[in-house]
Write a protein that holds these residues in place. Structure first.
Motif, PDB file in Angstrom:
ATOM      1  N   MET A 112       0.808  -1.216   0.000  1.00  7.44           N
ATOM      2  CA  MET A 112       0.000   0.000   0.000  1.00  7.44           C
ATOM      3  C   MET A 112       0.841   1.265   0.000  1.00  7.44           C
ATOM      4  N   ASP A 113       0.398   2.209  -0.791  1.00  6.92           N
ATOM      5  CA  ASP A 113       0.951   3.549  -0.807  1.00  6.92           C
ATOM      6  C   ASP A 113      -0.216   4.515  -0.809  1.00  6.92           C
ATOM      7  N   SER A 114       0.062   5.772  -0.575  1.00  2.00           N
ATOM      8  CA  SER A 114      -1.042   6.703  -0.447  1.00  2.00           C
ATOM      9  C   SER A 114      -0.695   8.081  -0.966  1.00  2.00           C
ATOM     10  N   LEU A 115      -1.760   8.822  -1.196  1.00  2.00           N
ATOM     11  CA  LEU A 115      -1.620  10.237  -1.470  1.00  2.00           C
ATOM     12  C   LEU A 115      -2.884  10.933  -1.013  1.00  2.00           C
ATOM     13  N   VAL A 116      -2.741  12.221  -0.725  1.00  2.00           N
ATOM     14  CA  VAL A 116      -3.858  13.027  -0.253  1.00  2.00           C
ATOM     15  C   VAL A 116      -4.332  13.905  -1.394  1.00  2.00           C
ATOM     16  N   GLN A 117      -5.645  13.858  -1.630  1.00  4.74           N
ATOM     17  CA  GLN A 117      -6.281  14.757  -2.593  1.00  4.74           C
ATOM     18  C   GLN A 117      -7.493  15.341  -1.902  1.00  4.74           C
ATOM     19  N   GLY A 118      -7.949  16.443  -2.385  1.00  2.04           N
ATOM     20  CA  GLY A 118      -9.166  16.987  -1.814  1.00  2.04           C
ATOM     21  C   GLY A 118      -9.401  18.412  -2.222  1.00  2.04           C
ATOM     22  N   PRO A 119     -10.562  18.926  -1.883  1.00  2.00           N
ATOM     23  CA  PRO A 119     -10.908  20.280  -2.268  1.00  2.00           C
ATOM     24  C   PRO A 119      -9.897  21.307  -1.768  1.00  2.00           C
ATOM     25  N   ALA A 120      -9.349  21.074  -0.595  1.00  2.00           N
ATOM     26  CA  ALA A 120      -8.368  22.016  -0.055  1.00  2.00           C
ATOM     27  C   ALA A 120      -7.083  21.987  -0.873  1.00  2.00           C
ATOM     28  N   PHE A 121      -6.964  20.999  -1.736  1.00  2.00           N
ATOM     29  CA  PHE A 121      -5.764  20.846  -2.554  1.00  2.00           C
ATOM     30  C   PHE A 121      -6.082  21.096  -4.021  1.00  2.00           C
ATOM     31  N   GLY A 122      -7.147  21.862  -4.275  1.00  2.00           N
ATOM     32  CA  GLY A 122      -7.447  22.283  -5.634  1.00  2.00           C
ATOM     33  C   GLY A 122      -8.372  21.370  -6.426  1.00  2.00           C
ATOM     34  N   MET A 123      -8.980  20.375  -5.794  1.00  2.00           N
ATOM     35  CA  MET A 123      -9.829  19.441  -6.523  1.00  2.00           C
ATOM     36  C   MET A 123     -11.169  20.061  -6.922  1.00  2.00           C
ATOM     37  N   ARG A 124     -11.751  20.893  -6.073  1.00  3.01           N
ATOM     38  CA  ARG A 124     -13.077  21.441  -6.356  1.00  3.01           C
ATOM     39  C   ARG A 124     -13.049  22.944  -6.160  1.00  3.01           C
ATOM     40  N   GLN A 125     -13.773  23.615  -6.986  1.00  8.92           N
ATOM     41  CA  GLN A 125     -13.828  25.070  -6.895  1.00  8.92           C
ATOM     42  C   GLN A 125     -15.143  25.558  -6.288  1.00  8.92           C
ATOM     43  N   ASP A 126     -16.201  24.739  -6.318  1.00  8.24           N
ATOM     44  CA  ASP A 126     -17.519  25.222  -5.901  1.00  8.24           C
ATOM     45  C   ASP A 126     -17.746  25.151  -4.390  1.00  8.24           C
ATOM     46  N   ARG A 127     -16.871  24.477  -3.670  1.00  6.47           N
ATOM     47  CA  ARG A 127     -16.912  24.344  -2.215  1.00  6.47           C
ATOM     48  C   ARG A 127     -18.219  23.726  -1.714  1.00  6.47           C
ATOM     49  N   SER A 128     -18.939  23.009  -2.562  1.00  6.76           N
ATOM     50  CA  SER A 128     -20.153  22.332  -2.128  1.00  6.76           C
ATOM     51  C   SER A 128     -19.788  20.991  -1.503  1.00  6.76           C
ATOM     52  N   GLU A 129     -20.678  20.499  -0.661  1.00  8.18           N
ATOM     53  CA  GLU A 129     -20.454  19.207  -0.007  1.00  8.18           C
ATOM     54  C   GLU A 129     -20.797  18.069  -0.962  1.00  8.18           C
ATOM     55  N   ASN A 130     -20.033  17.017  -0.886  1.00  6.03           N
ATOM     56  CA  ASN A 130     -20.198  15.847  -1.733  1.00  6.03           C
ATOM     57  C   ASN A 130     -19.702  14.654  -0.931  1.00  6.03           C
ATOM     58  N   PRO A 131     -20.476  13.584  -0.788  1.00  6.16           N
ATOM     59  CA  PRO A 131     -20.027  12.443   0.011  1.00  6.16           C
ATOM     60  C   PRO A 131     -18.663  11.884  -0.417  1.00  6.16           C
ATOM     61  N   GLU A 132     -18.370  11.907  -1.717  1.00  9.77           N
ATOM     62  CA  GLU A 132     -17.090  11.369  -2.179  1.00  9.77           C
ATOM     63  C   GLU A 132     -15.907  12.210  -1.710  1.00  9.77           C
TER      64      GLU A 132
END
Length: 142
Positions: A112-132
């Motif tokens: 196993m290896d990992s990486l962090v992604q997420g809205p705080a890292f530029g994934m989403r611009q609309d800042r809406s909530e999404n379960p994923e």
């Protein structure tokens, strides 16, 4: 405990990726048809596994072991709320919860290896909530 803390420090210093993770997770993107993908969902602000998340992890572990997979990428995500630092800590805690559960089910941690992604890292611009957004994706080659 010291080893876990050192690992966490190294992950944060490397932007959420282990040195191995940079290779195993390089080029891995959600919905890639060449990868199996299991999405483990979490409650807002939590890294606690639920019954449903444990069932998803069990399905992934069974497939990883049955198909003798030699690399597994865990991608941690957070919702768009909160600070970058808090979101990164939460994503890493979620990755740790999933990796510990996979190990308990017989998947070797070394795969196993990992990486962090997420809205705080530029994934989403609309800042809406999404379960994923509150998830860890378990991905491995088909």
């Amino acid at each position: 405990m010291r080893r876990a803390l050192l690992t966490l420090i190294l992950l944060v210093a490397s932007g959420g990726q282990s040195a191995m993770g940079q290779a195993a997770c390089a080029g891995v993107v959600p919905a890639d048809p060449n990868y199996h993908q299991y999405t483990v969902l979490f409650a807002a602000g939590s890294s606690a596994l639920t019954g449903q998340s444990r069932a998803t992890i069990t399905q992934a572990a069974n497939q990883i072991k049955a198909q003798f997979k030699n690399q597994v990428c865990l991608i941690g995500r957070t919702s768009p709320t909160g600070s970058r630092e808090a979101n990164e800590r939460l994503a890493l805690a979620r990755i740790r919860a999933v990796s510990d559960a996979l190990v308990a089910l017989g998947v070797q941690r070394g795969l196993m290896d990992s990486l962090v992604q997420g809205p705080a890292f530029g994934m989403r611009q609309d800042r809406s909530e999404n379960p994923e957004d509150r998830s860890v994706m378990i991905m491995f080659p088909r």
